[in-house]
Design an enzyme around this catalytic site. Structure first.
Site, PDB file in Angstrom:
ATOM      1  NE  ARG A 241      -3.918  -2.094   2.183  1.00 36.64           N
ATOM      2  CZ  ARG A 241      -3.705  -3.352   2.726  1.00 36.64           C
ATOM      3  NH1 ARG A 241      -2.672  -3.759   3.231  1.00 36.64           N
ATOM      4  NH2 ARG A 241      -4.789  -3.963   2.505  1.00 36.64           N
ATOM      5  CE  LYS A 271      -7.532  -0.474   5.165  1.00 39.28           C
ATOM      6  NZ  LYS A 271      -8.139  -0.599   3.691  1.00 39.28           N
ATOM      7  CG  HIS A 341      -4.582   1.326  -3.241  1.00 39.23           C
ATOM      8  ND1 HIS A 341      -5.399   0.145  -3.557  1.00 39.23           N
ATOM      9  CD2 HIS A 341      -4.321   0.995  -1.927  1.00 39.23           C
ATOM     10  CE1 HIS A 341      -5.674  -0.530  -2.646  1.00 39.23           C
ATOM     11  NE2 HIS A 341      -4.982  -0.069  -1.499  1.00 39.23           N
ATOM     12  NE  ARG A 344      -2.907  -3.193  -1.742  1.00 38.18           N
ATOM     13  CZ  ARG A 344      -2.330  -4.148  -1.095  1.00 38.18           C
ATOM     14  NH1 ARG A 344      -1.260  -4.389  -1.045  1.00 38.18           N
ATOM     15  NH2 ARG A 344      -3.268  -5.080  -0.517  1.00 38.18           N
ATOM     16  CG  HIS A 368      -5.888  -8.995  -0.271  1.00 38.74           C
ATOM     17  ND1 HIS A 368      -6.005  -9.410  -1.626  1.00 38.74           N
ATOM     18  CD2 HIS A 368      -5.585  -7.632  -0.369  1.00 38.74           C
ATOM     19  CE1 HIS A 368      -5.919  -8.318  -2.356  1.00 38.74           C
ATOM     20  NE2 HIS A 368      -6.035  -7.131  -1.776  1.00 38.74           N
ATOM     21  CE1 TYR A 378      -3.515 -23.959   1.440  1.00 40.12           C
ATOM     22  CE2 TYR A 378      -3.364 -21.586   0.638  1.00 40.12           C
ATOM     23  CZ  TYR A 378      -3.222 -22.876   0.446  1.00 40.12           C
ATOM     24  OH  TYR A 378      -2.412 -23.261  -0.705  1.00 40.12           O
TER      25      TYR A 378
END
Length: 425
Positions: A241, A271, A341, A344, A368, A378
């Site tokens: 980011r 974040k 941004h 991404r 994420h 996972y």
């Protein structure tokens, strides 16, 4: 009836005397030459005096208006002198309940629940956009018209999204004031539907690989600081980011393994919810391809003596603004077409198209937050070896035919022509 000429020509005498205007209003001339407006009136069969103010600070017309208002109060059964004292008391009291005072109190109460950067952003937005117009106003006297006037200035910059965030923050301040007995309504809530509509949707991003390469070429040919251009490249290669990248201190890159360089970004700078900021297990690991290492080596020559990879040009002890990268893209011809941004989205789209079976790992590289508990478990696995491979594969794809770093640093920053882009998103 008095005239200004008569008042100005009035001379001091051995004893004080009056110049009558009528209806009890008069000028009281002191032996020292002072001229004071007074109003003589009766209330409950007692004669009283209301001091209005000195002449010429209070002119003839203003004194007559005060006298008229005082007589209106008398007809309502109120004492003008008492009402004047109450108004003064109210001004003193309201000084402690201005919008700025209440807003800072509200901010102090909430900042412990926010991450440091968000707490700074909230107060800074109020100091910049609200306090200059409404900070000194008693919060209970602020109207919806006052609020929308402030928000219109922000919308006209144009910064419609910022205006909406500030409206929400103002509304929270008014609600706090209501709960603490210092306001009776929330005018910021009333204006919500009067604000300009904001176009909904994702942040603009170019997701075609060749077009994305062209964005970098155009940015390289656009006048800008070499540090800003290197920031753009490192942003592209790491898919971080923008706010995280631009505030990177050199200390985070001090001990990179030359054989297996992994950048460990602390959770505190990511974040995340506040309760996760101190969780070392949530640090974000960024495998650095060879192209990123070359950028870091170049940056050491430019900013290695400052605390940050990308220092502020005016204050080297502070990080630069992430807006610097956005402005570079705008000048390169990508305003409203591709934002910092957006890289991404470029990375995610290109890599998912080529490596469909690595979706979870690609999401992990983007830091994420998983949508469900199973996927979260996972994705907590590091998969570092595969991430290293994918990071290098992405760098090799996006950096094809790009300007070598040495040439990039030698480009003159003030004379390069603007390049018009014709590619479509």
């Amino acid at each position: 009836m008095l005239t200004d000429v008569q008042i100005r020509k009035a001379k001091a005498a051995d004893k004080p005397y009056k110049l009558t205007d009528g209806g009890g209003l008069h000028i009281y001339v002191t032996p020292a030459g002072g001229k004071l407006w007074r109003l003589r009136y009766e209330l409950e069969r007692k004669e009283k005096l209301l001091s209005i103010g000195p002449y010429p600070s209070v002119g003839l017309a203003e004194a007559r208006e005060v006298a008229t208002n005082a007589k209106r109060l008398l007809r309502e059964g109120k004492d003008p002198a008492v009402e004047k004292r109450l108004r003064r008391l109210q001004i003193v009291t309201d000084g402690g309940t201005t919008f700025e005072v209440v807003a800072r109190e509200w901010h102090d109460m909430n900042k412990g629940h926010w991450v440091e950067q968000h707490a700074y952003d909230v107060l800074n937005s109020l100091e910049r956009d609200v306090f200059p117009d409404l900070g000194s106003a008693p919060i209970k006297n602020i109207t919806a018209a006052n609020v929308i006037s402030v928000l219109r200035k922000i919308e006209n910059r144009p910064a419609a999204e910022t205006a909406r965030r500030i409206r929400q923050r103002m509304s929270a301040v008014f609600v706090y004031a209501i709960a603490s007995g210092r306001a009776e309504n929330d005018p910021a809530a009333l204006v919500q539907k009067a604000m300009r509509p904001v176009k909904k949707g994702r942040q603009p991003a170019i997701t075609d690989l060749e077009q994305a390469r062209q964005v970098l070429r155009h940015a390289d040919a656009t006048p800008a600081s070499p540090v800003t251009k290197l920031a753009l490249r490192l942003l592209v290669l790491t898919a971080l980011r923008p706010g995280t990248l631009i505030t990177t201190p050199w200390t985070e890159l001090a001990d990179l393994d030359p054989q297996r360089p992994i950048w460990q970004v602390p959770a505190a700078r990511m974040k995340l919810r506040l309760q996760y900021k101190d969780d070392d297990e949530r640090d974000h690991l960024v495998p650095l391809p060879t192209q990123a290492i070359d950028i870091i080596k170049a940056l050491r020559k430019l900013s290695g003596r400052t605390p940050y990879l990308f220092p502020n040009q005016r204050h080297a002890h502070r990080p630069a603004s992430e807006n610097a990268i956005g402005y570079l893209l705008n000048r390169a011809g990508y305003h409203h077409r591709h934002v910092p941004h957006g890289w991404r989205a470029t990375f995610s789209t290109v890599m998912n198209e080529r490596y469909k079976h690595d979706r979870h790992i690609i999401d992990l590289m983007l830091a994420h937050v998983p949508k469900n508990v199973v996927e979260g478990a996972y994705n907590r696995a590091e998969h570092l070896e595969r991430r290293i491979e994918l990071a290098q594969a992405w760098a090799d794809l996006i950096m094809i035919d790009q300007t070598p770093i040495d040439d990039l640093l030698n480009l003159r920053r003030s004379v390069a022509p603007r390049i018009e882009t014709t590619a479509k998103i």
